[in-house]
Motif scaffolding. Structure first.
Motif: not given
Length: 649
Positions: A169-198
């Protein structure tokens, strides 16, 4: 019987022996009966103990049979809770089994041994019962142990499956989380948000490592114990670990992608910030330059105009060198930003297109500024010529004013010579009015051209006009004063040298050459001429000087003019020559018919110079009941009263 026998023995009766024999036989039988009773009682007790023991054995066997039947593995145990409940039940049963085992070993077995010893016939049966009971108990122990082992295995299997499900269940959740945030953002601020989440995801993976280790340890333990489900357990563990390792690998790969994207956005951010800073600096300079270039040009001299042109030339040099390089730098930054295909710069609203428009507009304003400066230079050239033309005439006219006044104040000439000179100069002054008009016209041209300073002269048209008016008025008064002095010479006999002395003394105290003395200057002049004016005590009025001022400065404007001064000095000098009656008769002679007690202003102006007539009119009181009539009698008396007070002072 023994007591009766003992009594008969004492009597020595023949029956006593018989009795003794019978009694002895009876005692023997009695003792035999008692022995049989004791044996019978012992047998009964043995039988009773046997039956009690058999009952106890039967109870134990019944309990064993019932417990054997209650150990049913068919009971539902598909969940950890159900298995744990059964394990708890078996734990309670084990304690109960221990209790019965101790009872058998400590009570039934020892009692059976005693019973077998006391009842040899039942010894074999007792031993058989004991053996059978022990075998049943041992079988119950084995069944319980087997059932408990089975439940323990099932508990371990269910626990493994539960942990495996948690991990999955944990693996499924994290796989879904990675799949949902597969992009890298459109600018520095959004990229840093994704980095913090990752980063949080990586931290959660690291924290979950203990659960993975616990699952692996459980799997190894079950496999090593050859659990019945070892194969299934091992297969599931393998599948879970594959997913886990894949998740970790994907997490690391995403971390690298985000790091690469972050570096990319940092480069873009630096370009954005660099462009924004330079664009803001350029715009600030542009706004200041625009303000300077569109400022209305107005200079007041050729020097200012030359300074304006030099400043403009310096600006053009800066524009063609430094600022052009800055503009090219902005173009290069914009080119680098465009190469990244990014959106609008978040740090500035300036765009390169807007800056280019500003640059072209600036070049246009520079050309317009050149034309404006050329026009201003031409205007200042014309103004400079106008200044010189005005200054030439103004300086020359002022020099004539000074020379003329110097000639008029020459006291070396005689009175008649002064009168003739003043007359000629008065005519010359009137002719110079035309020159003054030309100067005023030039001044008007300067004012129209907004020229208010002239380094070639310090003389304004207004000042020259005032000086001309003063000189004209001064000449007119001088003419009347000299004429009065000439008439005074003929009428009063005042010496011409005295008149010169009066004039020289007046001019000595007239420091500003204004033709008038203020009260302190007039007072000093009188003392220099020998007037005895006492110094009043502090706070006391100066009555003697105030009496003179009432005569000389009747309007109390604070000044004594030359003609007022000369009239006073002449009257003061001739006070012993003319009496009140003579002066009164002289005024009466001027009236219509020569006999009226009053005189009119018209009669005074027709018979006397204007300033003298005005002097008398200002000091004469109105004659009662006759409109426009003046009282010359009281005026004459006041003059001689003044002379008297001055003399007594």
């Amino acid at each position: 019987c023994e007591k009766c026998c003992d009594a008969a023995t004492d009597q020595e009766s023949p029956l006593v022996a018989e009795m003794r024999i019978q009694i002895a036989a009876l005692i023997t039988k009695w003792e035999a009966l008692k022995g049989e009773c004791d044996v019978k009682s012992e047998r009964v007790e043995h039988s009773k103990a046997l039956y009690s023991w058999l009952l106890d054995v039967h109870e134990q066997e019944t309990w064993i049979m019932e417990r054997s039947k209650s150990l049913n593995l068919a009971e539902k145990r598909d969940t950890i809770a159900a298995v744990n409940r059964l394990l708890k039940k078996y734990s309670l049963f084990e304690r109960e089994l221990d209790t019965h085992s101790q009872h058998i070993e400590q009570v039934i077995v020892p009692a059976g041994a005693v019973i077998a010893q006391n009842n040899p016939k039942q010894a074999a049966e007792v031993d058989g019962q004991v053996k059978e009971l022990k075998e049943s108990l041992a079988e119950l122990f084995n069944i319980c142990a087997a059932h408990k082992a089975c439940l323990t295995d099932e508990s371990a299997h269910l626990n493994f499956n539960w942990k495996a499900e948690v991990v999955e269940a944990f693996i499924t959740q994290k796989e879904a989380q990675i799949a949902a945030t597969s992009g890298v953002g459109g600018d520095l601020a959004s990229c840093e948000v994704l980095i913090n989440r990752h980063t949080n995801l990586i931290s959660s993976l690291a924290s979950f490592g203990d659960t993975i280790e616990a699952l692996t340890e459980l799997q190894e333990r079950l496999t090593a114990a050859q659990h019945a489900q070892s194969r299934a357990i091992k297969q599931r563990h393998t599948d879970v670990m594959k997913r886990w390792n894949k998740l970790v690998a994907e997490s690391e790969a995403r971390k690298k992608r985000l790091a690469s994207a972050h570096a990319h956005f940092v480069d873009i951010e630096k370009l954005f910030q660099g462009f924004a800073a330079k664009a803001s600096q350029f715009n600030g300079w542009y706004e200041n330059a625009e303000e300077d270039l569109t400022e209305i040009i107005y200079t007041s001299s050729m020097e200012e105009c030359r300074g304006l042109r030099e400043d403009h030339s310096d600006f053009v040099d800066t524009l063609s060198q430094v600022k052009r390089d800055e503009f090219r730098g902005l173009l290069e930054l914009d080119k680098q930003i465009r190469a990244y295909h990014v959106s609008v710069n978040p740090y500035t609203w300036f765009t390169m297109d807007a800056i280019e428009d500003s640059w072209q507009n600036l070049l246009r304003m520079v050309k317009e500024r050149d034309l404006m400066i050329e026009k201003e230079t031409l205007r200042q050239t014309q103004n400079e010529e106008l200044r010189k033309a005005y200054a030439g005439q103004a300086n020359k006219f002022h020099e004539w004013l000074v020379q003329t006044k110097g000639l008029l104040t020459n006291t070396k000439l005689g009175l008649e010579e002064q009168r003739d000179l003043i007359g000629r100069k008065h005519e010359e002054i009137k002719k110079k009015r035309a020159v003054l008009k030309e100067i005023e016209e030039l001044s008007s041209h300067l004012e129209q051209a907004m020229v208010f300073d002239n380094r070639y002269t310090t003389h304004s048209a207004l000042t020259l006009a005032q000086q001309w008016d003063q000189l004209n008025e001064f000449t007119r008064r001088m003419h009347h004063t000299v004429q009065d002095q000439i008439e005074a010479l003929s009428r009063t006999g005042v010496d011409e040298d005295e008149l010169k002395e009066f004039t020289l003394m007046f001019k000595h105290f007239d420091k500003d050459r204004s033709g008038r003395l203020d009260h302190p200057e007039f007072k000093a002049c009188l003392r220099s001429l020998g007037f005895d004016l006492p110094v009043p005590a502090e706070g006391e009025p100066d009555t003697a000087f105030e009496a003179i001022l009432d005569y000389v400065d009747r309007d109390r404007d604070g000044f004594v003019r030359l003609e007022e001064y000369m009239q006073f000095m002449i009257s003061r000098t001739t006070e012993n020559v003319t009496g009140t009656d003579e002066l009164t008769e002289a005024f009466r002679a001027l009236t219509e018919g020569g006999d009226k007690p009053y005189i009119t202003a018209t009669e005074l102006y027709s018979a006397m110079p204007t300033d003298q007539a005005k002097y008398c009119i200002d000091r004469m009181e109105k004659y009662p009941d006759v409109p426009g009539a003046l009282d010359y009698t009281n005026f004459t008396k006041s003059i001689f009263q003044l002379n008297t007070s001055i003399t007594s002072g």
